[in-house]
Design an enzyme around this catalytic site. Structure first.
Site, PDB file in Angstrom:
ATOM      1  N   ASP A  86      24.414  36.763  38.168  1.00 51.71           N
ATOM      2  CA  ASP A  86      25.809  36.408  38.460  1.00 51.71           C
ATOM      3  C   ASP A  86      26.250  35.328  37.481  1.00 51.71           C
ATOM      4  OD1 ASP A  86      28.354  36.002  39.932  1.00 51.71           O
ATOM      5  OD2 ASP A  86      27.340  37.209  41.452  1.00 51.71           O
ATOM      6  N   HIS A 112      31.253  38.723  36.708  1.00 49.35           N
ATOM      7  CA  HIS A 112      30.093  37.987  37.244  1.00 49.35           C
ATOM      8  C   HIS A 112      28.983  37.871  36.192  1.00 49.35           C
ATOM      9  CE1 HIS A 112      31.542  37.524  41.379  1.00 49.35           C
ATOM     10  NE2 HIS A 112      32.061  38.731  41.252  1.00 49.35           N
ATOM     11  N   GLU A 164      35.090  42.584  41.315  1.00 47.92           N
ATOM     12  CA  GLU A 164      35.824  41.388  40.899  1.00 47.92           C
ATOM     13  C   GLU A 164      35.782  41.165  39.379  1.00 47.92           C
ATOM     14  OE1 GLU A 164      35.447  38.669  44.878  1.00 47.92           O
ATOM     15  OE2 GLU A 164      33.677  38.705  43.609  1.00 47.92           O
ATOM     16  N   TRP A 167      24.924  36.375  50.824  1.00 46.17           N
ATOM     17  CA  TRP A 167      25.362  35.659  49.614  1.00 46.17           C
ATOM     18  C   TRP A 167      24.921  34.199  49.760  1.00 46.17           C
ATOM     19  CZ3 TRP A 167      26.956  38.648  45.799  1.00 46.17           C
ATOM     20  CH2 TRP A 167      27.561  39.880  46.090  1.00 46.17           C
TER      21      TRP A 167
HETATM   22  C1  ACM Z   1      31.591  41.013  46.676  1.00 49.86           C
HETATM   23  O1  ACM Z   1      31.615  40.383  47.734  1.00 49.86           O
HETATM   24  N1  ACM Z   1      32.157  40.505  45.593  1.00 49.86           N
HETATM   25  C2  ACM Z   1      30.973  42.323  46.570  1.00 49.86           C
END
Ligand code: ACM
Length: 492
Positions: free
Chosen positions: A170, A241, A303, A418
């Site tokens: 990321d 990312h 994103e 996350w």
């Molecule tokens: C994400 O939460 N950007 C997949």
């Protein structure tokens, strides 16, 4: 332990009379990896040798005519246990069920209990609701040491989950050793500081953070997962990312060399679409496919600020590259719009909303449901005043349990861990458990009942997690040492 202690809840249970006592004479055999797993774990916890024998007391057989993939039937009688499973995964699931039928000391690493070791007699028939019972783990925002990934895999297996989606790269860190591109880890695997929480103005620590997995570490992770019938789906996220990669090799980007990012959010650093950048990532994905035998490889695709049609073409060429190597690509649901045409066998990880999942299914794609408002376990689990760094949507244990997946045409469901705000394994435990236990029942069981789940959780399953040393969130709110006073979150 009793038949009504099992989590996730099995398809059918028929308690019988009496018990089977495990003792020095008990033998274990049949499907070899399962027998070995049982011997290793139950042997350690009970002190019993549990050797193999031609006519074992506890026998794990496989028969493809029995149940369906991952399914099994087990019959416990005073003289022994007969397991017949569809496949080796089903045999492993049966072994996990037997461990739950012992008392929680079966989850310890040495015997601490010298009473009788008994299994209740009875019969269970069980098979999973979904074939993809996933958990995503972000090891990019905060690195999780390899030993902790191995432990997390064991916790997934205990809950009969079968996919670990490993988010390896990321903006804030690159975690895969790629010998051909050493700067990815020399530069990209660490940042000089991290944002702490989500307050305004932002707060930072002044502490370098980083780490990466060597090729040998990753092979060990894959092998450990395979032994638990878990597929590790690796993700290298492109073309957004990608700031850590661009910090390592600025020629991949669109401007000056950035630093590995030290903020949370979505960086506007994205990859360029030069042929040399495509070649670079084809080599990276070849390396990933060398290490990870998974039939599915994730290209990210979420994103992408300022994405162009060329970025869509870049993603498509990577997806085709993955296909050319005999694998299937998966991507976050943005690829439905950015990649045109999107190769039809691309799996869609639908995270934004249910409408996107339906749109993907209508277009003929296989879908894994990962809805942000229900299955993002970094999001706050209560509005308790002591909740550490409360971000995202309120996602209580009950909300997770109540999540009812769209059942048509989906491969399955996946929880997301996350880690922007989970900076240690202890914080990962707190965010993941016991919500992952509730999620496992959604993924595995057809019949669900919240009150019954809560009873099994409190009376039986939390004691198992305690025995393993899992630092879950107590149902009444965090322990004092689990709070983060003074660090602002950003609740939605
Ligand atoms: C994400 O939460 N950007 C997949």
């Amino acid at each position: 332990m009793s038949w009504d202690s099992l989590v996730p809840r099995p398809s059918l249970v028929a308690p019988g009379a009496g018990v089977l006592e495990l003792d020095q004479g008990t033998t274990v055999g049949g499907e070899p990896t399962t027998a070995e797993w049982f011997r290793q774990h139950i042997g350690a916890a009970t002190g019993l040798p549990l050797p193999d024998s031609p006519r074992p007391t506890i026998e794990f057989r496989t028969d493809p005519g029995e149940s369906g993939p991952g399914g099994y039937r087990a019959e416990i009688r005073p003289g022994g246990v007969e397991v017949v499973a569809h496949d080796a995964a089903g045999a492993h699931h049966a072994a996990q069920t037997l461990r739950q039928l012992l008392d929680p000391t079966a989850y310890r690493s040495v015997p601490i209990h010298y009473g009788r070791c008994v299994l209740p007699c009875g019969r269970v028939e069980d098979r999973p609701r979904f074939g993809w019972r996933g958990c995503h783990l972000d090891v990019a925002r905060h690195f999780l040491p390899k030993r902790e990934v191995l432990r997390f895999i064991e916790l997934l297996a205990m809950h009969k989950l079968n996919v670990l989606h490993l988010h390896l790269t990321d903006d804030q860190g690159w975690r895969v050793e790629v010998p051909r591109f050493p700067e990815l880890t020399r530069v990209g695997a660490w940042r000089r500081r991290s944002m702490v929480g989500r307050g305004e103005p932002p707060q930072f620590d002044d502490r370098p953070h980083g780490g990466y997995y060597t090729v040998e570490d990753l092979r060990e992770i894959v092998g450990h997962a395979a032994r638990h019938h878990i597929t590790v789906v690796p993700e290298v996220d492109v073309p957004g990312h990608s700031q850590a990669a661009i910090a390592a090799y600025p020629e991949l980007g669109t401007g000056e060399r950035p630093q590995v990012w030290d903020c949370w959010g979505v960086s506007d650093q994205i990859l360029n679409t030069d042929p040399s950048t495509s070649d670079f990532y084809r080599a990276v994905f070849d390396h990933l496919m060398d290490i990870f035998p998974s039939p599915v490889i994730c290209v990210g695709g979420d994103e992408i600020p300022g994405a162009t049609a060329e970025h869509g073409a870049f993603l498509r060429s990577l997806i085709e590259h993955v296909q050319a190597r005999g694998r299937r690509a998966s991507g976050w649901d943005e690829v439905l719009d950015s990649v045109d045409p999107l190769p039809p066998d691309t799996i869609i990880a639908a995270w934004r909303d249910e409408r996107t999942a339906i749109r993907a299914a209508d277009r003929g794609h296989d879908v894994v449901l990962c809805p942000e408002h229900r299955l993002y376990f970094d999001h706050r689990q209560a509005d308790h005043p002591d909740e550490p760094i409360p971000v995202g949507y309120l996602t209580t244990l009950e909300d997770v349990y109540a999540y009812e997946p769209l059942t048509e045409r989906v491969l399955g469901v996946q929880a997301q861990v996350w880690t922007e705000h989970l900076d240690t394994p202890r914080r990962v435990d707190y965010a993941a458990f016991p919500r992952l236990t509730a999620f496992a029942e959604t993924a595995w069981s057809r019949d669900r009942d919240l009150a019954d789940f809560r009873r099994r959780l409190v009376d039986h399953h939390l004691p198992r997690l305690d025995a393993l040393g899992v630092e879950y969130r107590p149902l009444g709110g965090p322990h004092p040492w689990q709070t983060r006073p003074g660090v602002a979150g950003r609740p939605r």
